[in-house]
Design a protein around this motif. Sequence first.
Motif, PDB file in Angstrom:
ATOM      1  N   THR A   1     -12.021 -11.138 -11.922  1.00  0.00           N
ATOM      2  CA  THR A   1     -11.533 -10.859  -9.948  1.00  0.00           C
ATOM      3  C   THR A   1     -10.437 -10.923  -9.738  1.00  0.00           C
ATOM      4  N   LEU A   2      -9.569 -10.798 -10.504  1.00  0.00           N
ATOM      5  CA  LEU A   2      -8.193  -9.725  -9.918  1.00  0.00           C
ATOM      6  C   LEU A   2      -8.428  -8.636 -10.244  1.00  0.00           C
ATOM      7  N   LEU A   3      -8.780  -7.947 -11.430  1.00  0.00           N
ATOM      8  CA  LEU A   3      -8.950  -6.560 -12.171  1.00  0.00           C
ATOM      9  C   LEU A   3     -10.250  -5.818 -11.136  1.00  0.00           C
ATOM     10  N   LYS A   4     -11.280  -6.380 -10.635  1.00  0.00           N
ATOM     11  CA  LYS A   4     -12.063  -6.043  -9.657  1.00  0.00           C
ATOM     12  C   LYS A   4     -11.138  -5.892  -7.607  1.00  0.00           C
ATOM     13  N   GLY A   5     -10.378  -7.199  -7.620  1.00  0.00           N
ATOM     14  CA  GLY A   5      -9.377  -6.736  -6.486  1.00  0.00           C
ATOM     15  C   GLY A   5      -8.301  -5.302  -6.456  1.00  0.00           C
ATOM     16  N   CYS A   6      -7.615  -4.815  -7.670  1.00  0.00           N
ATOM     17  CA  CYS A   6      -7.043  -3.496  -7.773  1.00  0.00           C
ATOM     18  C   CYS A   6      -7.936  -1.951  -8.159  1.00  0.00           C
ATOM     19  N   ARG A   7      -7.398  -1.827  -7.548  1.00  0.00           N
ATOM     20  CA  ARG A   7      -7.804  -0.085  -7.475  1.00  0.00           C
ATOM     21  C   ARG A   7      -7.726   0.790  -8.660  1.00  0.00           C
ATOM     22  N   GLY A   8      -9.366   1.161  -9.432  1.00  0.00           N
ATOM     23  CA  GLY A   8      -9.629   1.225 -10.584  1.00  0.00           C
ATOM     24  C   GLY A   8      -9.042   0.698 -11.095  1.00  0.00           C
TER      25      GLY A   8
ATOM     26  N   SER B   1      -7.052  -1.277 -12.067  1.00  0.00           N
ATOM     27  CA  SER B   1      -5.775  -1.723 -13.528  1.00  0.00           C
ATOM     28  C   SER B   1      -5.085  -2.888 -12.689  1.00  0.00           C
ATOM     29  N   MET B   2      -3.954  -3.155 -12.862  1.00  0.00           N
ATOM     30  CA  MET B   2      -2.775  -3.469 -12.832  1.00  0.00           C
ATOM     31  C   MET B   2      -1.572  -2.912 -12.604  1.00  0.00           C
ATOM     32  N   GLY B   3      -1.886  -1.678 -12.775  1.00  0.00           N
ATOM     33  CA  GLY B   3      -0.991  -0.432 -13.063  1.00  0.00           C
ATOM     34  C   GLY B   3      -1.166  -0.087 -11.658  1.00  0.00           C
ATOM     35  N   SER B   4      -1.961  -0.179 -10.652  1.00  0.00           N
ATOM     36  CA  SER B   4      -2.271   0.374  -9.194  1.00  0.00           C
ATOM     37  C   SER B   4      -1.666  -0.232  -8.124  1.00  0.00           C
ATOM     38  N   TYR B   5      -1.049   0.718  -7.308  1.00  0.00           N
ATOM     39  CA  TYR B   5      -0.435  -0.115  -5.828  1.00  0.00           C
ATOM     40  C   TYR B   5      -1.767  -0.841  -5.356  1.00  0.00           C
ATOM     41  N   THR B   6      -0.508  -2.286  -5.099  1.00  0.00           N
ATOM     42  CA  THR B   6      -1.754  -2.808  -3.857  1.00  0.00           C
ATOM     43  C   THR B   6      -1.969  -2.673  -2.671  1.00  0.00           C
ATOM     44  N   ASP B   7      -2.661  -3.480  -1.603  1.00  0.00           N
ATOM     45  CA  ASP B   7      -2.065  -3.390  -0.826  1.00  0.00           C
ATOM     46  C   ASP B   7      -0.387  -3.594  -0.039  1.00  0.00           C
ATOM     47  N   SER B   8      -0.307  -3.483   0.827  1.00  0.00           N
ATOM     48  CA  SER B   8       1.578  -4.050   1.030  1.00  0.00           C
ATOM     49  C   SER B   8       1.622  -5.832   0.702  1.00  0.00           C
TER      50      SER B   8
ATOM     51  N   GLY C   1      -0.020  -7.653  -0.233  1.00  0.00           N
ATOM     52  CA  GLY C   1      -0.242  -7.984  -1.307  1.00  0.00           C
ATOM     53  C   GLY C   1      -2.656  -7.906  -1.716  1.00  0.00           C
ATOM     54  N   ILE C   2      -2.653  -8.113  -3.312  1.00  0.00           N
ATOM     55  CA  ILE C   2      -4.116  -8.660  -3.384  1.00  0.00           C
ATOM     56  C   ILE C   2      -4.541  -8.982  -2.591  1.00  0.00           C
ATOM     57  N   GLU C   3      -6.009  -8.433  -1.806  1.00  0.00           N
ATOM     58  CA  GLU C   3      -6.652  -9.146  -0.998  1.00  0.00           C
ATOM     59  C   GLU C   3      -7.258 -10.708  -1.316  1.00  0.00           C
ATOM     60  N   VAL C   4      -7.688 -10.769  -2.813  1.00  0.00           N
ATOM     61  CA  VAL C   4      -8.157 -11.923  -2.779  1.00  0.00           C
ATOM     62  C   VAL C   4      -7.631 -13.177  -3.583  1.00  0.00           C
ATOM     63  N   ILE C   5      -6.202 -13.034  -3.710  1.00  0.00           N
ATOM     64  CA  ILE C   5      -4.863 -13.135  -3.902  1.00  0.00           C
ATOM     65  C   ILE C   5      -4.728 -14.090  -2.780  1.00  0.00           C
ATOM     66  N   ARG C   6      -4.447 -13.396  -2.148  1.00  0.00           N
ATOM     67  CA  ARG C   6      -4.032 -14.187  -0.124  1.00  0.00           C
ATOM     68  C   ARG C   6      -4.927 -15.184   0.170  1.00  0.00           C
TER      69      ARG C   6
END
Length: 525
Positions: free
Chosen positions: A141-148, A150-157, A159-164
């Motif tokens: 779920t977390l990886l799906k919320g990341c661009r590419g 990958s946790m190495g990508s920038y997120t929305d400032s 935070g990652i939407e699914v975490i919010r």
Amino acid sequence: MSTSRLLSPLHLCGKSASLHRHKSAVSVSVRSLLCSENQKSHRMMASYQPSLSIDNINPNVKVMEYAVRGPLVIRAGEIEKELEKGVKKPFKEVIKANIGDCHAMGQQPITIIRQVLALVSYPKLLDDPRFPEDAKERARTLLKGCRGGSMGSYTDSPGIEVIRRHVAEYIERRDGIPADWQNIVIGGGASDAIKNVLKILICPIDGKKPGVMIPIPQYPLYSATLAEFNMAQIGYYLDEANNWGLSVDELQRSITEARKTCAVRAIVVINPGNPTGQVLTKQNIQEIVKFAHKEKLFILADEVYQHNIYDPNSEFHSFKKVMHEMGEPYSQMELASFMSASKGYMGECGLRGGYAEVLNMHPDVRAQYLKAITAMLCSTTLGQACLDVIMNPPQEGEPSYELYLKEKTSVLESLKVRAKMVADTFNSMEGFSCNTVQGAMYAFPQFKLPPKAIEAAKAKNQAPDAFYAFELLESTGICVVPGSGFGQRPGTHHFRTTILPQTDKLKDMLDKFAEFHAQFLKKYS
């Protein structure tokens, strides 16, 4: 290859130059030139003056202090180095009871948190049968919320939407009232989230410096940040005789005095308390809300210890829930509340995960607040992932639930035992008084010092409680933070100690403490 590459100044200056006397006159000339350039360079370096000096740097940085990492901690680090080198001391290790660093004091990580972090960091482990399926599902779920992916990508400032969204769901479960995920901003720990809100308040009003009310004693993040932002610190004293409770009369005294010199913009409340360990009653919170409404103050509710409640007669009440129950106009007031991955039962200090829920901010102001956050790009993704597991923990019926519940309960029950152990020990020592540690991770005992000790402190140009803390460190290796670093009523002496050392080590620490105190009184009485 050029001559200058072949003939270095090291070879051409000093004794090694004699090896080249057979060279041609051209080589000698090159040598002379290089030596000359080298000497010129040394002269330039000797005459160079740095552009920055102590007189031309930001004056706000010079006045800011952060007691929990101040001179005592620096000395504790030096002592650790001395012990490593074999220097003989009356103790074998330094016990850093100065800071709420759970894992550094022996607390073990919660398994599901570290499993999810491993999976999102190295997704090939998703094929490893040793990881439970609910941990894998959270990681996917977390990886799906990341661009590419990958946790190495920038997120929305923010935070990652699914975490919010998971944060909002956590708040809904906690308070029983709706929470909008778009009001959630994830930061690098609660400290980062708090500073982002305080930043918005930096604006003079009618020519007066902006000010913020903070409890005394307070967590030094606030005094340090207000100094850094050139804002006025407005202290209101907690009532030590009433288990560090809060009096509206004291709030009124504080704000009336402060308004003579500054524009009071906000009030900070730390609940459960740091360094004081109290848990506010619902009535106390209602009184604070009414006061803030009357005085038109923005409320910052530091609630990072909301899981750390030990006193059976105490209960955590969030400011949001209390304001909602109070109804209008209180439910419409501006509020920012904060939570962290660093404390609670998880203690993941180094991963730097935290959130702010910001309510009822004017849309135009909210736009500027979010704009300021974008300048920092985003908080660390691993800190966000850690926060996600805390907000979305295993539920009954999931493979990880029983282990998660066992680990969480074990940590909190052990902290409850240690909280009582600390308060009881200090209350048994001559000249000490310590309130019940109802919550959080600290005790803030008051102790009386003999006049001779106070005179010795003055001779060293130290606050009396700092003098005591330095002698404690040098004699026992125990590092605590003087009360003067948190603020205290004039004429009183305190220190903050964590309750985090594991039970056996804590007992040993408290035994050493009692022995030291008896010797200290004997020495200075």
